[in-house]
Each structure stands twice: as structure tokens, then as C-alpha cells.
Design an enzyme around this catalytic site. Structure first.
Site, PDB file in Angstrom:
ATOM      1  CB  THR A  19      -0.930   0.006   1.231  1.00  9.73           C
ATOM      2  OG1 THR A  19      -1.786  -1.149   1.190  1.00  9.73           O
ATOM      3  CG2 THR A  19      -1.789   1.260   1.274  1.00  9.73           C
ATOM      4  CB  THR A 191      -0.170  -3.880   6.263  1.00 13.15           C
ATOM      5  OG1 THR A 191      -1.403  -3.802   5.538  1.00 13.15           O
ATOM      6  CG2 THR A 191       0.531  -2.538   6.218  1.00 13.15           C
TER       7      THR A 191
END
Length: 658
Positions: A19, A191
Site C-alpha cells: 500500500t 501490511t
């Protein structure tokens, strides 16, 4: 490596995807090549080579006013607001795959638009990548004011972390091994599976002596409000200023041990937590490092990356009503190991058909490890329902996270030298600090005043012996306690355990440096074993002094305030082999540099102490970039004078011609 200054730390950033570098596409967030590197190049906090930005000149009112009046902001020719020089300094970077992306600024017409890597060996490619450099900064307890120069090795293609596999972990480990001349490493990662990757890397990177930090973001750098900036800057800062020789995960102002974390939230900025182990570092107004919990490498082996993991492992989460057929499916012949997520403290349904399946699998050689489904807590044999699992052959996994247990089992099963019995034994032994073992060290509060006085008198007696004059006189320094006959409260010397530890923490570094300078192994041993763990199964390098958090990096790595030298520097400079071995066995950091940027290996080589050089090299020590610059002068002089002995010492130390 051009563009490297003596006061810079060199960090390799391995950008795998995630991300942190994404942009909004037609179907949601997606990775975009080169975007992250180009964005960092435009931000003064991440790249300010000329130290000419407002950011670099705002540390004081006077500095800002002088910059503001002299910067010539309206004249681009002065370079006051140029974010990068016309030609970016480069760093040599190696990879197991061809390097095709460089992150060069397409708006700079004076610079090449691409860099092509060359093949240096089988499966080894290298290229000189443009480097970025942060403004100069100093941090509490760090290695002085310095800049962090870093290169971004961007993967092609970039990965969403949900697509990360075993081969990607091995690739990261390999790239760290190929670039181990860098001071530290930051891995940018998605993540979703970051805790799996940090756990796997903690095992793959064997005998690690440098800082490796994984980080990412919940909100990408492309959005104005994001956590990407803080996470990346925090990871870079810690990597550039501290030696924390283990795989870590940095997120939301916390540095965790990499094999102790799990992702707890998909929408909070504090997405990760380490329920059973305190953070190694808390970043706030101050940077607070829990040095007592930082792993100290004590094995006399060089760093290496293990490049294999077994894919024949699985995780099975028990649930009420689970059938024996479901469990049996996990234990098919191709399966070599199973992580069994049990109820509570290691409990399972007591049905005979279920237990028979588990027992049969264990007898067949499948390694079954029990961990708790609870995020906080450990497996124990407190309940009968837990003991039946142990009787069936299941191994207790302590308080390991599911991600760590799976990675550890995969790692151990990939080592052909281990039998099934040895794998089972090692699953219950902390290899990288991944599980908690009981501590037998009494807390400082249990020490009496008399015990504190006795401890201090022991320290002072060593001071007296080391400081004795050339004659036969021997100074005696004794601290007396409260006279039992005295009732004068003002005459008593009473303190808390914390105060006693503080006094000891002030004395021990001085004593250790003095003992090393004299090569007094008795006093060195006294310092290193004083307050050591009484449990013979526990590493003896953990001390009460360190537990008090009063000696940064542990007493074995305490630095001289003036020179920044550690006891290992002093022992190496003087050629004290016995002292060097004692310090290394206690966890001395071979990559630690003093205020001049030199390692202990440099001083040993400079003084011609070949035996010390060989010991340090065996431990994995290498000459730093700064060392190599000065070594070049020494080698040139030795060559000119025909000093073959000196040349041999520098070559043994790993000198590389520049």
C-alpha cells in the site's frame, strides 16, 4: 561507491510493493512502478543533498534567519531550492535478478533515463543505483549527527503482499546477503502478510549482525493524509542511527521484534501489536530503546542467509465439533508439520477418534506444534485437556504467534541435518527470541541494602586493583553501611534498588573499559557475569543492569563518551585476543563504529594484530566504507615500502581496492 561521506550511514531500501507506494486505479489501489522513489526524491525530509532546504535550516531561529536572508530563493542558479544535484551519487547494489528499474527522475534531462545491471556471477546482478540522502540529524543514544544515504532497490513487478510466497522471502534474504556491506536494511512491504514475512526472515537471516526493518502503510504516500511518511522516516532513522541486530517491524511509532507481531486491524493506523513481548523501541518526543530485550549475537559465526523453507506445513485451527476426517486431511503423507491452534492454554476436544488421528500422525513423524488461539498468553499443561495432546506427541509452542510458529517450523524442516526429534526439540527452544522462557533473575527490588553494598564494594575492589600504583601499595575503597550502634538517621545510607542500579550503571562501564585496556580478564569477567542469569540454560549475557535500562546496548557495548569506542574497539586496538574473545562471547557488536566511523576490525588491522583480525572476521566483521578509505592509504604505503606483513593483515581483514 561514489557520493559516500564519512558521516553517513548507508541503508538499502528493498521495495517489494504494498500500500505504501500505491495509487488509485480503475479497480482500487494498485502498485505503480517508480512512483514511490520519485516521490521521495521531491521531499526534503527524504532527500536534501545540498542541505539547502528550509527543513535543513530550521533547527534554530538564527539558522533560519541566516538561510532566509542568504539563500537567494528567487534565483534558481544558486541551487538553494534544488531538490537534487544534476548528477546523483550512486551506490553499488546487487540482486539475484536483473535490475531494470532505477527510479531516476524523468524530468532531469542531464541524467540517464535508465540503468542496466551487469551479471557479476551466476544469479548475481549488480548496478550503480542513484542514491537519496536525508538531512543531517541526531537522535538520543545514536551514533552522532549524521545523514542517511540510501538506495531504493525496486522489485519488478511490485507485489501486493497477499501474493507473497516462500520464494519471495528467500529473495529478500538473498538480497540482504548480497548487499551486506550496507549498514542496515529497510524492507517496504504490504501490511497483510508483513508479520509472516518478518517472522520468516528472522529465521532465514542466520547470525544477523545488522538492523533489518520491515515497514509499510495503511494509507499510501500518494494521499495527502497518510501514515507512510512517518513509518518510512521512522524506519530509516532507527536503521541509520542504531545497531539492533535482528529482524524488526516498524509501525505507528513502535519497533517490534519481527517474529512477535500480528496484524490486529485493517483500518487503524496502529495495525500491528505484539501481545506477548514489549516493543523494542517507542518513538515519541524521545526515542526509547529497550536494550535489555535486544538480541545479542554471541555465536562465533559469520552472517549467512538460509535459502530454503519447507512448503509441507499447514495451520489447523480447532473449533467445536471439528471432525476426525477434517483433522486427518491435514495429516496426509505430503504434510511434514502442522501448527495446531488450540483453545485457551493449549486445550482440545477429548474425543478418542480425534486424539487417535493426532497420535497416529505424530508416530508417523509429522511434527505437530500446539499454540493458543488467544492473541495473548501461552500454551501450558495446566488442564487435563491440554495434557492429552502432549501425551499424543504434540509439542507445546509456548507463546509464539501463528505466523511465527508456521515460519519456524517451515525453516527447521528445510534443514536436512535435523532429525524429526531435533526439530521437535528446537520448536520449544527460542532461536531468535520468538518465544518466552522463564526467568530466574530476581527483580532488583528483592535486593537488600546489605546486598547492594556488597555488590558495590566488589566493583570498587576491582577499581582499586586496576588503579594500583607501580609499587606494592594497593588502594582499598570500601563503602560502609549503617552502623548498628548508630541511631542517627542522617548518618545512614539507604537507597532504593533503582538508585543502587543507577550507581552500578555509572561504575561498570568505567571499570570494563579500564579492565579491557589492561587486558585484565578477571575484571572483564566480573563485569560481564555480575548479576548474570543463574539459569544455565539461559544466555548469560543478560544482566540486571541492562534490565534496569541504564546501559544502552548492554554493558558489553558501552561506549566511551569522548571517542565513541566500545570495549571491543579498545581490545582490538591493543591486540588483546583474550579480551576480544570474552567480549564477543558476551554479545559485543562487531559492526559498531566509533565517532570517527571506524570498526574494531580496522583498529586491529591498522596495528597489525593478525590474530585479532582473524577472530573478528570469523565472527562476521567487515571493514566499513570509512575503514576502506583509510585502509587504501595504508595498503598503498605498505606496497611502496614492501611491507608484505601489513598487506597480508589488510587482505585478511577483507580490504577491497577502491
Amino acid at each position: 561507491m561514489s557520493g559516500t561521506h564519512l558521516d553517513e550511514a548507508r541503508v538499502l531500501v528493498i521495495y517489494t510493493g504494498g500500500t505504501i507506494g500505491m495509487l488509485v486505479g480503475h479497480q482500487g489501489l494498485t502498485t505503480e512502478p517508480l512512483f514511490l522513489t520519485e516521490t521521495l526524491r521531491t521531499l526534503a525530509a527524504f532527500h536534501d543533498p545540498l542541505q539547502s532546504s528550509l527543513f535543513s535550516n530550521s533547527s534554530s531561529v538564527q539558522g533560519y534567519r541566516q538561510w532566509s536572508s542568504n539563500s537567494g530563493r528567487s534565483s534558481p542558479q544558486t541551487g538553494a531550492h534544488v531538490a537534487y544535484p544534476p548528477q546523483l551519487p550512486t551506490l553499488l547494489v546487487r540482486s539475484s535478478r536483473p535490475i531494470g528499474r532505477t527510479g531516476l527522475n524523468p524530468g532531469n534531462k542531464d541524467q540517464e533515463s535508465s540503468v542496466t545491471s551487469t551479471k557479476a556471477a551466476d544469479n548475481v546482478y549488480e548496478a550503480h543505483l542513484p542514491s537519496l540522502v536525508t538531512p543531517r540529524s541526531a537522535v538520543p543514544g545514536g551514533t552522532g549527527s549524521k545523514r542517511i544515504r540510501y538506495a531504493v532497490l525496486e522489485w519488478e513487478p511490485l507485489l501486493d503482499s497477499s501474493n507473497v510466497e516462500i520464494n519471495d522471502w528467500i529473495r529478500i534474504a538473498t538480497e540482504i546477503e548480497l548487499n551486506y556491506t550496507f549498514d542496515a536494511f529497510v524492507i517496504l512491504h504490504g501490511t497483510d502478510t508483513m508479520s509472516y514475512s518478518s517472522s520468516a526472515l528472522s529465521f532465514l537471516l542466520e547470525d544477523l549482525g545488522k538492523t533489518v526493518i520491515l515497514t509499510g502503510a495503511q494509507i499510501p504516500l500518494s494521499q495527502l493524509r497518510n501514515d507512510a511518511t512517518d513509518n518510512l522516516m521512522g524506519a530509516l532513522t532507527i536503521a541509520g542511527h542504531y545497531i539492533i541486530p535482528e529482524v524488526c517491524l516498524y509501525f505507528n511509532h513502535m519497533l517490534f521484534r519481527g517474529n512477535r507481531v500480528s496484524k490486529m486491524s485493517s483500518y487503524d493506523l496502529n495495525a500491528f501489536d505484539s501481545p506477548n513481548f514489549a516493543p523494542l523501541v517507542k518513538v515519541g518526543i524521545d526515542i526509547i530503546i529497550n536494550w535489555n530485550n535486544v538480541i545479542r549475537q554471541t555465536s562465533l559465526r559469520r552472517f549467512r542467509a538460509h535459502k530454503e523453507m519447507s512448503s509441507h506445513v499447514a495451520t489447523l485451527r480447532l473449533f467445536p465439533g471439528i471432525t476426525a476426517a477434517t483433522v486427518n486431511a491435514f495429516f496426509m503423507p505430503s504434510t511434514k508439520g502442522v501448527i495446531l491452534e488450540t483453545f485457551g492454554a493449549g486445550n482440545a476436544p477429548q474425543r478418542s477418534d480425534l486424539m487417535n488421528v493426532i497420535r497416529e500422525a505424530c508416530n508417523r513423524g509429522v511434527v505437530v506444534v500446539a499454540i493458543s488461539q488467544c492473541s495473548k498468553g501461552s500454551v501450558s499443561d495446566a488442564y487435563e485437556t491440554g495434557r492429552t495432546l502432549l501425551q499424543a506427541g504434540v509439542i507445546p509452542g509456548g507463546d509464539m504467534t501463528p505466523e511465527c510458529a508456521l515460519a519456524k517450523l517451515s525453516y527447521l524442516l528445510s534443514k536436512s541435518e535435523f532429525s524429526v526429534a531435533e526439530v521437535r526439540k528446537l520448536m520449544g527452544v527460542p532461536l531468535r527470541g520468538e518465544l518466552t522462557r522463564s526467568s530466574l533473575v530476581p527483580p532488583p527490588s528483592q535486593l537488600t541494602v546489605e546486598e547492594n553494598l556488597q555488590s558495590l564494594n566488589g566493583v570498587l575492589s576491582h577499581f582499586g586493583r586496576l588503579s594500583k600504583s607501580l609499587g606494592n601499595s594497593k588502594p582499598q575503597i570500601v563503602i560502609s553501611g549503617l552502623d548498628g550502634a548508630s541511631h542517627d538517621a542522617a548518618a545512614s545510607w539507604s537507597w532504593t534498588a533503582a538508585e543502587a542500579a543507577s550507581v552500578e550503571a555509572s561504575l561498570y562501564p568505567l571499570l570494563l573499559h579500564l579492565a579491557v585496556a589492561r587486558n585484565d580478564t578477571e575484571s572483564i569477567g566480573f563485569c560481564l557475569t555480575k548479576s548474570a542469569h543463574s539459569d544455565p540454560t539461559v544466555d548469560s549475557t543478560f544482566y540486571n543492569l541492562d534490565a534496569a535500562g541504564l546501559i544502552e546496548g548492554g554493558i558489553v557495548n558501552c561506549t566511551d563518551p569522548g571517542s565513541g569506542r566500545t570495549p571491543l574497539h579498545t581490545a582490538s586496538l591493543n591486540g588483546h585476543v583474550d579480551s576480544v574473545n570474552l567480549l564477543l562471547n558476551a554479545g559485543a557488536l562487531v559492526h559498531q563504529r566509533d565517532t570517527l566511523g571506524h570498526t574494531a576490525l580496522y583498529y586491529a588491522a591498522r596495528q597489525g594484530h593478525i590474530e585479532v583480525v582473524n577472530v573478528l572476521v570469523k565472527m562476521g566483521s567487515t571493514l566499513s566504507v570509512v575503514d576502506n578509505v583509510f585502509a587504501a592509504l595504508a595498503v598503498a604505503n605498505a606496497s611502496k615500502s614492501g611491507d608484505n606483513m601489513s598487506l597480508n593483515v589488510w587482505l585478511s581483514a577483507g580490504y577491497i581496492a577502491i
